[in-house]
Enzyme design. Structure first.
Site, PDB file in Angstrom:
ATOM      1  N   SER A  18     -36.312  -8.163 -56.145  1.00 56.69           N
ATOM      2  CA  SER A  18     -37.291  -9.244 -56.047  1.00 56.69           C
ATOM      3  C   SER A  18     -38.672  -8.686 -56.392  1.00 56.69           C
ATOM      4  O   SER A  18     -38.872  -7.472 -56.465  1.00 56.69           O
ATOM      5  CB  SER A  18     -37.304  -9.814 -54.624  1.00 56.69           C
ATOM      6  OG  SER A  18     -37.754  -8.820 -53.702  1.00 56.69           O
TER       7      SER A  18
ATOM      8  N   GLY B 195     -40.872  -2.052 -44.098  1.00 54.73           N
ATOM      9  CA  GLY B 195     -40.134  -2.092 -45.357  1.00 54.73           C
ATOM     10  C   GLY B 195     -40.106  -0.718 -46.017  1.00 54.73           C
ATOM     11  O   GLY B 195     -39.048  -0.245 -46.454  1.00 54.73           O
TER      12      GLY B 195
ATOM     13  N   LYS C 239     -55.761   5.081 -44.707  1.00 54.13           N
ATOM     14  CA  LYS C 239     -54.820   4.130 -44.128  1.00 54.13           C
ATOM     15  C   LYS C 239     -53.529   4.856 -43.780  1.00 54.13           C
ATOM     16  O   LYS C 239     -53.192   5.878 -44.366  1.00 54.13           O
ATOM     17  CB  LYS C 239     -54.535   2.985 -45.118  1.00 54.13           C
ATOM     18  CG  LYS C 239     -53.967   3.443 -46.446  1.00 54.13           C
ATOM     19  CD  LYS C 239     -53.699   2.266 -47.368  1.00 54.13           C
ATOM     20  CE  LYS C 239     -53.089   2.750 -48.694  1.00 54.13           C
ATOM     21  NZ  LYS C 239     -52.802   1.622 -49.598  1.00 54.13           N
TER      22      LYS C 239
ATOM     23  N   CYS D 204     -29.187  -4.454 -50.063  1.00 58.83           N
ATOM     24  CA  CYS D 204     -30.030  -5.557 -49.593  1.00 58.83           C
ATOM     25  C   CYS D 204     -30.959  -5.018 -48.513  1.00 58.83           C
ATOM     26  O   CYS D 204     -30.577  -4.142 -47.726  1.00 58.83           O
ATOM     27  CB  CYS D 204     -29.151  -6.670 -49.024  1.00 58.83           C
ATOM     28  SG  CYS D 204     -30.086  -8.067 -48.339  1.00 58.83           S
ATOM     29  N   ILE D 205     -32.185  -5.511 -48.479  1.00 59.12           N
ATOM     30  CA  ILE D 205     -33.150  -5.084 -47.461  1.00 59.12           C
ATOM     31  C   ILE D 205     -33.874  -6.308 -46.920  1.00 59.12           C
ATOM     32  O   ILE D 205     -34.220  -7.224 -47.669  1.00 59.12           O
ATOM     33  CB  ILE D 205     -34.147  -4.052 -48.033  1.00 59.12           C
ATOM     34  CG1 ILE D 205     -35.097  -3.539 -46.938  1.00 59.12           C
ATOM     35  CG2 ILE D 205     -34.906  -4.607 -49.225  1.00 59.12           C
ATOM     36  CD1 ILE D 205     -35.942  -2.362 -47.377  1.00 59.12           C
TER      37      ILE D 205
ATOM     38  N   ARG E 115     -45.582  -6.599 -42.921  1.00 59.56           N
ATOM     39  CA  ARG E 115     -46.935  -6.046 -43.071  1.00 59.56           C
ATOM     40  C   ARG E 115     -47.269  -5.028 -41.978  1.00 59.56           C
ATOM     41  O   ARG E 115     -48.423  -4.873 -41.576  1.00 59.56           O
ATOM     42  CB  ARG E 115     -48.000  -7.164 -43.104  1.00 59.56           C
ATOM     43  CG  ARG E 115     -47.804  -8.136 -44.248  1.00 59.56           C
ATOM     44  CD  ARG E 115     -48.975  -9.085 -44.405  1.00 59.56           C
ATOM     45  NE  ARG E 115     -48.773  -9.997 -45.498  1.00 59.56           N
ATOM     46  CZ  ARG E 115     -49.011  -9.707 -46.783  1.00 59.56           C
ATOM     47  NH1 ARG E 115     -49.449  -8.510 -47.094  1.00 59.56           N
ATOM     48  NH2 ARG E 115     -48.794 -10.607 -47.722  1.00 59.56           N
ATOM     49  N   ARG E 116     -46.233  -4.368 -41.480  1.00 62.76           N
ATOM     50  CA  ARG E 116     -46.432  -3.296 -40.493  1.00 62.76           C
ATOM     51  C   ARG E 116     -45.802  -1.990 -40.963  1.00 62.76           C
ATOM     52  O   ARG E 116     -45.656  -1.056 -40.189  1.00 62.76           O
ATOM     53  CB  ARG E 116     -45.848  -3.726 -39.142  1.00 62.76           C
ATOM     54  CG  ARG E 116     -46.633  -4.857 -38.480  1.00 62.76           C
ATOM     55  CD  ARG E 116     -45.919  -5.478 -37.304  1.00 62.76           C
ATOM     56  NE  ARG E 116     -45.577  -4.530 -36.275  1.00 62.76           N
ATOM     57  CZ  ARG E 116     -44.934  -4.857 -35.145  1.00 62.76           C
ATOM     58  NH1 ARG E 116     -44.602  -6.117 -34.921  1.00 62.76           N
ATOM     59  NH2 ARG E 116     -44.644  -3.947 -34.246  1.00 62.76           N
ATOM     60  N   GLY E 117     -45.419  -1.945 -42.241  1.00 64.95           N
ATOM     61  CA  GLY E 117     -44.899  -0.705 -42.818  1.00 64.95           C
ATOM     62  C   GLY E 117     -43.416  -0.484 -42.654  1.00 64.95           C
ATOM     63  O   GLY E 117     -42.886   0.556 -43.064  1.00 64.95           O
TER      64      GLY E 117
ATOM     65  N   SER F  61     -44.381   1.548 -54.970  1.00 68.02           N
ATOM     66  CA  SER F  61     -45.300   2.228 -54.063  1.00 68.02           C
ATOM     67  C   SER F  61     -44.651   3.465 -53.448  1.00 68.02           C
ATOM     68  O   SER F  61     -45.266   4.542 -53.380  1.00 68.02           O
ATOM     69  CB  SER F  61     -45.732   1.255 -52.958  1.00 68.02           C
ATOM     70  OG  SER F  61     -46.526   1.909 -51.997  1.00 68.02           O
TER      71      SER F  61
ATOM     72  N   GLU G 255     -29.948  -1.378 -55.732  1.00 67.37           N
ATOM     73  CA  GLU G 255     -29.183  -2.320 -56.547  1.00 67.37           C
ATOM     74  C   GLU G 255     -30.127  -3.327 -57.195  1.00 67.37           C
ATOM     75  O   GLU G 255     -31.089  -3.778 -56.581  1.00 67.37           O
ATOM     76  CB  GLU G 255     -28.154  -3.032 -55.662  1.00 67.37           C
ATOM     77  CG  GLU G 255     -27.167  -3.904 -56.417  1.00 67.37           C
ATOM     78  CD  GLU G 255     -26.060  -4.437 -55.517  1.00 67.37           C
ATOM     79  OE1 GLU G 255     -25.654  -5.593 -55.721  1.00 67.37           O
ATOM     80  OE2 GLU G 255     -25.618  -3.701 -54.612  1.00 67.37           O
TER      81      GLU G 255
END
Length: 232
Positions: A125, A100, A203, A87-88, A96-98, A134, A121
């Site tokens: 989603s 993840g 970026k 799970c994350i 939105r700040r990287g 990505s 696992e």
């Protein structure tokens, strides 16, 4: 003012970011609270009571005022499917700040230190699939950039920690499956890779830096010598 430190073992320390490894069997209430917090933001989150088989890798921002919880990922210690992430979650103020991608990359850096390959696992989603695709593309292209003309899928898996099935599905998504030459080899489209890294230069991408990971590499298992058997 006295600053209280998070529980668990410090395993990652980069500037103002730290990650603590917290075992569900040792800090049961803390880990249950993490899972209950996740249920506010993850529709599919179901496990929150039985945390003992899991280890939690919790990311904090540190400052003079203390430690701010950013997010975490959990890992099943006894997964027979080589899952390296169960799970994350990144809390909304830090999305939105990287972070993840940083947590995903950290899960693979830990997997590589363990001398293994891993996969998240399922089911993932929609957001999870996007994040992993990505990261897998970045890891694959980074590997290919250092190759000469062709890449070996098995070696790519060992070097990146990514399972071969995830590598192949990513190559298929990138329309590179036509380049398979058999024997687990794939041709390299240098123009596509160069274009990818040109865009990347515009970026910033936030990944875990292995030099800040405070975990020892797993010792290779000793090879058993074969004994000659014969009959008298």
């Amino acid at each position: 003012e006295k600053i209280s430190f998070p529980p668990g073992k410090l395993i990652y320390n980069e500037e103002n970011l730290v990650v603590h490894e917290i075992k569900g069997s040792e800090e049961k209430l803390y880990c249950q609270n993490l899972c209950l917090l996740s249920k506010l933001f993850l529709d599919h989150k179901s496990m929150y009571y039985d945390v003992e088989p899991f280890t939690f890798y919790v990311l904090y921002e540190k400052s003079v005022h203390g430690f701010q919880l950013v997010g975490y990922f959990s890992k099943d210690l006894n997964s027979p499917q080589d899952y390296n992430l169960a799970c994350i979650l990144v809390l909304p103020p830090f999305q939105r700040r990287g972070y993840g991608k940083l947590l995903i990359s950290l899960s693979y850096e830990i997997t590589k230190r363990e001398g293994k390959v891993g996969t998240p696992e399922r089911p993932l989603s929609d957001l999870g699939i996007t994040g992993y695709r990505s990261y897998w593309q970045h890891a694959i292209f980074s590997y290919m950039k250092g190759c000469d003309g062709k890449a070996d899928i098995k070696d790519m898996s060992n070097k990146t920690g990514i399972k071969e099935t995830d590598i192949c599905s990513t190559l298929h998504k990138l329309d590179l499956t036509t380049e398979f030459k058999g024997h687990g080899l794939v041709g390299i489209d240098l123009k596509m890779i160069d274009k990818y890294f040109e865009k990347l230069a515009e970026k910033s991408i936030r990944l875990a830096n292995p030099k800040y990971l405070m975990l020892a590499a797993a010792k290779p298992k000793p090879q058993l010598k074969k004994r000659n058997s014969f009959r008298r």
